[in-house]
Motif scaffolding. Structure first.
Motif, mmCIF file in Angstrom:
data_model
loop_
_atom_site.group_PDB
_atom_site.id
_atom_site.type_symbol
_atom_site.label_atom_id
_atom_site.label_comp_id
_atom_site.label_asym_id
_atom_site.label_seq_id
_atom_site.Cartn_x
_atom_site.Cartn_y
_atom_site.Cartn_z
ATOM 1 N N LEU A 127 -67.587 10.840 -33.974
ATOM 2 C CA LEU A 127 -67.048 11.119 -35.305
ATOM 3 C C LEU A 127 -66.196 12.378 -35.353
ATOM 4 O O LEU A 127 -65.743 12.773 -36.424
ATOM 5 C CB LEU A 127 -68.197 11.240 -36.315
ATOM 6 N N VAL A 128 -65.966 12.982 -34.202
ATOM 7 C CA VAL A 128 -65.232 14.248 -34.156
ATOM 8 C C VAL A 128 -63.959 14.098 -33.320
ATOM 9 O O VAL A 128 -64.031 13.777 -32.135
ATOM 10 C CB VAL A 128 -66.104 15.373 -33.557
ATOM 11 N N PRO A 129 -62.774 14.339 -33.896
ATOM 12 C CA PRO A 129 -61.530 14.340 -33.118
ATOM 13 C C PRO A 129 -61.392 15.651 -32.348
ATOM 14 O O PRO A 129 -60.721 16.587 -32.791
ATOM 15 C CB PRO A 129 -60.438 14.176 -34.190
ATOM 16 N N LYS B 281 -60.486 23.883 -31.711
ATOM 17 C CA LYS B 281 -60.513 24.938 -30.708
ATOM 18 C C LYS B 281 -61.867 25.640 -30.756
ATOM 19 O O LYS B 281 -62.386 25.923 -31.837
ATOM 20 C CB LYS B 281 -59.384 25.946 -30.947
ATOM 21 N N VAL B 282 -62.406 25.923 -29.581
ATOM 22 C CA VAL B 282 -63.739 26.542 -29.477
ATOM 23 C C VAL B 282 -63.615 27.939 -28.875
ATOM 24 O O VAL B 282 -62.919 28.138 -27.879
ATOM 25 C CB VAL B 282 -64.669 25.696 -28.588
ATOM 26 N N ARG B 283 -64.311 28.895 -29.509
ATOM 27 C CA ARG B 283 -64.381 30.242 -28.944
ATOM 28 C C ARG B 283 -65.832 30.696 -28.960
ATOM 29 O O ARG B 283 -66.527 30.543 -29.972
ATOM 30 C CB ARG B 283 -63.525 31.232 -29.743
ATOM 31 N N ALA B 284 -66.306 31.219 -27.843
ATOM 32 C CA ALA B 284 -67.675 31.727 -27.752
ATOM 33 C C ALA B 284 -67.639 33.216 -27.439
ATOM 34 O O ALA B 284 -66.939 33.652 -26.522
ATOM 35 C CB ALA B 284 -68.456 30.984 -26.678
ATOM 36 N N LYS C 213 -62.366 26.312 -34.778
ATOM 37 C CA LYS C 213 -61.132 26.375 -35.561
ATOM 38 C C LYS C 213 -60.332 25.098 -35.365
ATOM 39 O O LYS C 213 -60.500 24.395 -34.379
ATOM 40 C CB LYS C 213 -60.291 27.591 -35.155
ATOM 41 N N GLY C 214 -59.458 24.842 -36.331
ATOM 42 C CA GLY C 214 -58.628 23.646 -36.261
ATOM 43 C C GLY C 214 -58.411 23.085 -37.658
ATOM 44 O O GLY C 214 -58.825 23.692 -38.662
ATOM 45 N N GLU C 215 -57.762 21.946 -37.732
ATOM 46 C CA GLU C 215 -57.497 21.290 -39.015
ATOM 47 C C GLU C 215 -57.850 19.812 -38.891
ATOM 48 O O GLU C 215 -57.311 19.100 -38.038
ATOM 49 C CB GLU C 215 -56.032 21.449 -39.411
ATOM 50 N N LEU C 216 -58.759 19.359 -39.760
ATOM 51 C CA LEU C 216 -59.198 17.972 -39.748
ATOM 52 C C LEU C 216 -58.895 17.310 -41.085
ATOM 53 O O LEU C 216 -58.452 17.951 -42.037
ATOM 54 C CB LEU C 216 -60.698 17.894 -39.442
ATOM 55 N N ASP C 217 -59.161 16.011 -41.156
ATOM 56 C CA ASP C 217 -58.842 15.254 -42.365
ATOM 57 C C ASP C 217 -59.996 15.192 -43.361
ATOM 58 O O ASP C 217 -59.763 15.121 -44.568
ATOM 59 C CB ASP C 217 -58.440 13.820 -41.987
ATOM 60 N N TRP C 218 -61.238 15.204 -42.860
ATOM 61 C CA TRP C 218 -62.397 14.996 -43.724
ATOM 62 C C TRP C 218 -63.490 16.024 -43.446
ATOM 63 O O TRP C 218 -63.647 16.490 -42.322
ATOM 64 C CB TRP C 218 -62.977 13.592 -43.501
ATOM 65 N N ASP C 219 -64.265 16.296 -44.498
ATOM 66 C CA ASP C 219 -65.360 17.254 -44.333
ATOM 67 C C ASP C 219 -66.440 16.710 -43.417
ATOM 68 O O ASP C 219 -67.088 17.481 -42.699
ATOM 69 C CB ASP C 219 -65.964 17.592 -45.700
ATOM 70 N N TYR C 220 -66.669 15.394 -43.392
ATOM 71 C CA TYR C 220 -67.713 14.863 -42.515
ATOM 72 C C TYR C 220 -67.378 15.132 -41.052
ATOM 73 O O TYR C 220 -68.272 15.329 -40.222
ATOM 74 C CB TYR C 220 -67.932 13.360 -42.756
ATOM 75 N N GLN C 221 -66.082 15.169 -40.725
ATOM 76 C CA GLN C 221 -65.682 15.506 -39.358
ATOM 77 C C GLN C 221 -65.993 16.967 -39.064
ATOM 78 O O GLN C 221 -66.500 17.305 -37.982
ATOM 79 C CB GLN C 221 -64.186 15.246 -39.176
ATOM 80 N N ARG C 222 -65.709 17.821 -40.019
ATOM 81 C CA ARG C 222 -65.981 19.247 -39.866
ATOM 82 C C ARG C 222 -67.482 19.500 -39.715
ATOM 83 O O ARG C 222 -67.906 20.276 -38.854
ATOM 84 C CB ARG C 222 -65.431 20.010 -41.076
#
Length: 217
Positions: free
Chosen positions: A95-97, A102-105, A113-122
């Motif tokens: 369910l995640v594109p 982007k991942v930072r640890a 960080k990034g830009e998605l279409d839906w809150d369920y993806q976030r």
């Protein structure tokens, strides 16, 4: 309405009932229906589970989480290991594109960080990395892509919430300003508040939901 002593007893019982939580590591204080949690935990996912468990208890008005995560030596991982693990977890989540995230640890904290279409993806992106070994916290900085908000979006949100909790829906006001939804009113329990919040996020074109719904006791 429960007294603070009764509420504390119920919170402790719920923490002890939840098998993923070591209740002996959690301190509970209650004043005027507000639950304050203290202690030191070995994993971040347990901290999250504790907060969810307390929200299930009736008459809890608010929760203050003052819990630190101090990893057990066997749970410690380098930031590079955590970042690689997070990227793999996102990649394998249907369910995640992941290519748009982007991942930072840094010092055990994972920032998405990034830009998605839906809150369920976030939300699913955060859920994917939350239980990883070595993670001490997650900062979800993913934004949602702006799109056209239907003119009847407020009515559609109310209809959705009515399907979830018909009685409580009458007490909720939905205010739409562009792509921003503000929820106001009062409900009897945390799950009802969460249902209204989820219904608002499921509407097309919404990028921000401000949840001002109070939980009555």
């Amino acid at each position: 309405m429960k007294t603070d002593a009764q509420l504390k007893k119920d919170v402790n019982a719920e923490l002890e009932w939840e098998p993923s939580i070591n209740a002996s590591q959690v301190g509970v204080a209650v004043k005027d229906g507000v639950v304050t949690l203290t202690g030191h935990l070995d994993t971040y996912i347990e901290k999250y589970a504790i907060e969810k468990a307390v929200q299930r208890v009736e008459d809890v008005r608010a929760i203050a989480v003052e819990i630190d995560v101090k990893l057990d030596p066997g749970h410690k991982r380098s930031d590079s290991e955590i970042a690689l693990g997070a990227e793999a977890a996102l990649k394998w989540h249907a369910l995640v594109p992941e290519e748009r995230i982007k991942v930072r640890a840094e010092k055990g904290w994972v920032t998405l960080k990034g830009e998605l279409d839906w809150d369920y993806q976030r939300q699913n992106a955060e859920k994917a990395v939350r239980p990883l070994t070595g993670v001490q916290g997650v900062a979800n900085a993913i934004t949602l892509k702006s799109s056209t908000t239907p003119s009847n979006v407020a009515a559609r949100i109310r209809d959705a919430f009515t399907r979830h909790a018909q009685r409580e829906a009458k007490r909720i006001e939905v205010i739409v300003n562009g792509s921003v939804v503000t929820l106001q009113g009062a409900v009897d329990a945390w799950p009802e508040r969460a249902a209204a919040y989820g219904a608002a996020w499921s509407a097309p074109g919404i990028t921000t939901v401000i949840n001002e719904i109070e939980v009555r006791t």
